[in-house]
Design a protein around this motif. Structure first.
Motif, mmCIF file in Angstrom:
data_model
loop_
_atom_site.group_PDB
_atom_site.id
_atom_site.type_symbol
_atom_site.label_atom_id
_atom_site.label_comp_id
_atom_site.label_asym_id
_atom_site.label_seq_id
_atom_site.Cartn_x
_atom_site.Cartn_y
_atom_site.Cartn_z
ATOM 1 N N SER A 175 0.859 -1.185 0.000
ATOM 2 C CA SER A 175 0.000 0.000 0.000
ATOM 3 C C SER A 175 0.893 1.232 0.000
ATOM 4 C CB SER A 175 -0.907 0.012 1.231
ATOM 5 O OG SER A 175 -1.773 -1.110 1.223
ATOM 6 N N ASP A 189 -3.179 3.863 -2.516
ATOM 7 C CA ASP A 189 -3.205 2.958 -3.668
ATOM 8 C C ASP A 189 -2.424 1.689 -3.338
ATOM 9 O OD1 ASP A 189 -4.679 4.702 -5.175
ATOM 10 O OD2 ASP A 189 -3.007 5.434 -6.388
ATOM 11 N N SER A 190 -2.986 0.548 -3.710
ATOM 12 C CA SER A 190 -2.286 -0.729 -3.536
ATOM 13 C C SER A 190 -1.708 -1.154 -4.872
ATOM 14 C CB SER A 190 -3.242 -1.803 -3.022
ATOM 15 O OG SER A 190 -3.679 -1.498 -1.717
ATOM 16 N N LEU A 202 -0.704 -3.717 -7.519
ATOM 17 C CA LEU A 202 -1.116 -5.079 -7.880
ATOM 18 C C LEU A 202 -0.166 -5.746 -8.861
ATOM 19 C CD1 LEU A 202 -4.964 -4.520 -8.388
ATOM 20 C CD2 LEU A 202 -3.752 -5.187 -6.299
ATOM 21 N N GLN A 261 -4.834 -0.404 -7.226
ATOM 22 C CA GLN A 261 -6.200 -0.485 -6.722
ATOM 23 C C GLN A 261 -6.375 0.589 -5.662
ATOM 24 O OE1 GLN A 261 -7.721 -3.840 -4.156
ATOM 25 N NE2 GLN A 261 -8.986 -4.227 -5.944
ATOM 26 N N THR A 262 -7.371 1.445 -5.853
ATOM 27 C CA THR A 262 -7.603 2.531 -4.904
ATOM 28 C C THR A 262 -8.204 1.983 -3.610
ATOM 29 O OG1 THR A 262 -9.846 2.994 -5.663
ATOM 30 C CG2 THR A 262 -8.046 4.059 -6.856
ATOM 31 N N GLU A 263 -8.281 2.830 -2.594
ATOM 32 C CA GLU A 263 -8.878 2.418 -1.317
ATOM 33 C C GLU A 263 -10.354 2.077 -1.480
ATOM 34 O OE1 GLU A 263 -6.677 4.457 2.349
ATOM 35 O OE2 GLU A 263 -7.484 5.948 0.948
ATOM 36 N N ASN A 264 -10.974 2.590 -2.555
ATOM 37 C CA ASN A 264 -12.384 2.281 -2.823
ATOM 38 C C ASN A 264 -12.559 1.019 -3.661
ATOM 39 O OD1 ASN A 264 -13.190 4.624 -1.472
ATOM 40 N ND2 ASN A 264 -12.934 5.871 -3.321
ATOM 41 N N GLY A 265 -11.432 0.340 -3.986
ATOM 42 C CA GLY A 265 -11.524 -0.910 -4.732
ATOM 43 C C GLY A 265 -11.524 -0.751 -6.235
ATOM 44 N N VAL A 266 -11.276 0.457 -6.746
ATOM 45 C CA VAL A 266 -11.254 0.700 -8.188
ATOM 46 C C VAL A 266 -9.860 0.385 -8.724
ATOM 47 C CG1 VAL A 266 -11.551 2.413 -10.020
ATOM 48 C CG2 VAL A 266 -13.015 2.472 -7.975
ATOM 49 N N THR A 267 -9.792 -0.425 -9.788
ATOM 50 C CA THR A 267 -8.519 -0.792 -10.393
ATOM 51 C C THR A 267 -8.213 0.125 -11.572
ATOM 52 O OG1 THR A 267 -8.825 -3.104 -9.756
ATOM 53 C CG2 THR A 267 -7.201 -2.660 -11.470
#
Length: 443
Positions: free
Chosen positions: A127, A146-147, A149, A181-187
């Motif tokens: 992260s 942001d994670s 991937l 991948q954002t903190e909201n789960g959007v790639t």
């Protein structure tokens, strides 16, 4: 110093024995008599001769080792004895014998990396922290939280895998595509252009310069002292600090600095306790520190733990990934050497035995897994070094064999001797240069 020397000897012993074992086994396979298998150089401290006539020795100077095959048939040798000399073998057989050492060096790295991937490693989750302005990550639009991937389509799980995947593009100044991948789960994908690297890499944090860093964990209360301002404000062990003052995102270092800079000032805190958010007001008490400066103290010890995951693979996938990692590391080493030859990187990046001993000791202090990983890195370096087409190294001997296979006859002894003189002179220069670099680092 003693521990550095000890771990250096352990590292070199493992790496050299495995490398020379490749030469030994290949020589034995082609019925070449091995006169000596030595760990170290110089005066022999221990020796034992086996039934094949090979003397197994430990010598005084632990800076390498060697396998000594029978070079020429001895005077009065029978046809069977004469056939055991390496000079009587075909160019292909000698090529295999010389190449077996570097091959075994790479094999050791594959074994180590495979074992680590099978057993699994605990790594921080990748992260990312908010990049500093004007860094490559900031320009690419990477946001805190942001994670990471994947790097150029190669999936990464933990932070160590991410750093490994980014090593070559960072050092090459390449444009790289990151899957995030954002903190909201959007790639989404982000193209990041890393800056060109020049000079020496010693002590340079390429990731940090590019604006790529782990998101620091939020401060958690580890211990509240009786009678302190923290106790008076109602803080308890285990409280998680979400916000302090007007800082929406706060790290441990940031919180400590804020407290120290706010003596006798009321600080509002937002904390999480048992999944419930609470607001507290805390007033750091003014105290004079050892530098005669007035700072704020609250009598609380904070801790922070990065969220982690265990990265583990099956046997076959581990062997495949370990093989890829080994040859990626070897190719990266060759590219960095090429940059030094062309002047893009400084020759000060070359390290010698003093630096290796220092790194061996440092890695061992971090943990056994890091020390074993360091051994893998050194064995890859030894494999790459010995494959260089320099007369006197395995690679140079392999070139002689290739020329002989193409010409259908060997180069003249005069040409080979002069080539070896040039090769040994170059190796001596590199050794001296590495020592000078090591001494400069120490000073």
């Amino acid at each position: 110093m003693f521990l550095n020397l000890l771990f250096f000897i352990i590292t070199i012993s493992i790496v050299v024995v495995f490398h020379e074992l490749g030469h030994y086994l290949a020589a034995r396979y082609y019925n070449v008599r091995v006169e000596r298998f030595s760990l170290g150089f110089g005066k022999v401290l221990f020796r034992k001769t086996d039934k094949h006539g090979t003397e197994w020795a430990v010598s005084a100077l632990p800076l390498g080792g060697y396998v000594k095959p029978l070079a020429e048939p001895p005077a009065g040798a029978t046809a069977r004895e004469a056939a055991q000399a390496i000079s009587q073998k075909t160019a292909w057989q000698r090529f295999v014998i010389f190449g077996a050492g570097p091959f075994f060096s790479f094999l050791l790295a594959i074994i180590i990396y495979s074992g680590m991937k099978i057993s699994g490693t605990t790594e921080p989750m990748p992260s990312l922290a908010q990049p500093e302005p004007n860094t490559a990550a900031y320009v690419a639009g990477i946001q805190g939280g942001d994670s990471l991937l994947a790097v150029d389509g190669v999936k990464v799980q933990g932070w160590a895998e991410a750093r490994l995947a980014l090593l070559e593009p960072l050092a090459s100044g390449a444009t790289t595509t990151l899957e995030l991948q954002t903190e909201n789960g959007v790639t989404r994908n982000a193209a990041i252009q890393f800056p060109k690297v020049t000079g020496t890499l010693e002590g340079v944090d390429l990731m940090g310069q590019a604006g790529l860093a782990l998101m620091a964990p939020k401060p958690r209360v580890a211990n509240v002292l009786e009678g302190g301002a923290g106790k008076q404000a109602g803080l308890r062990d285990g409280d998680l600090v979400l916000r302090a003052g007007n800082h929406e995102e706060i790290t441990i270092i940031g919180l400590i600095e804020l407290i120290q800079n706010s003596p006798e000032e009321t600080l509002p805190l937002l904390i999480s306790r048992d999944n419930t958010e609470l607001s507290l007001n805390i007033t750091p008490r003014a105290e004079v520190n050892e530098n005669n400066q007035t700072v704020g103290k609250i009598g609380v010890a904070f801790s922070g733990q990065y969220p982690t995951l265990t990265v583990r693979y099956g046997i076959f996938e581990s062997v495949y990934l370990a093989t890829v990692q080994t040859f990626d590391t070897a190719w990266f080493s060759l590219k960095m050497l090429g940059k030094m030859v062309t002047g893009q990187l400084s020759w000060k990046n070359i390290s010698g035995p003093i630096a290796i001993a220092d790194y061996a000791g440092q890695s061992a202090q971090v943990g056994l897994d890091k020390f074993i990983e360091f051994i893998a890195l050194i064995t890859v370096s030894i494999g790459v070094l010995n494959l260089l087409p320099i007369p006197g190294l395995d690679g140079g001997q392999m070139v002689f064999c290739l020329i002989e296979m193409v010409r259908k006859k060997a180069l003249s002894e005069q040409v080979q001797e002069k080539s070896l003189m040039v090769g040994y002179s170059l190796l001596l220069f590199l050794m001296i240069f590495a020592f000078v670099n090591d001494i400069a680092r120490v000073l």
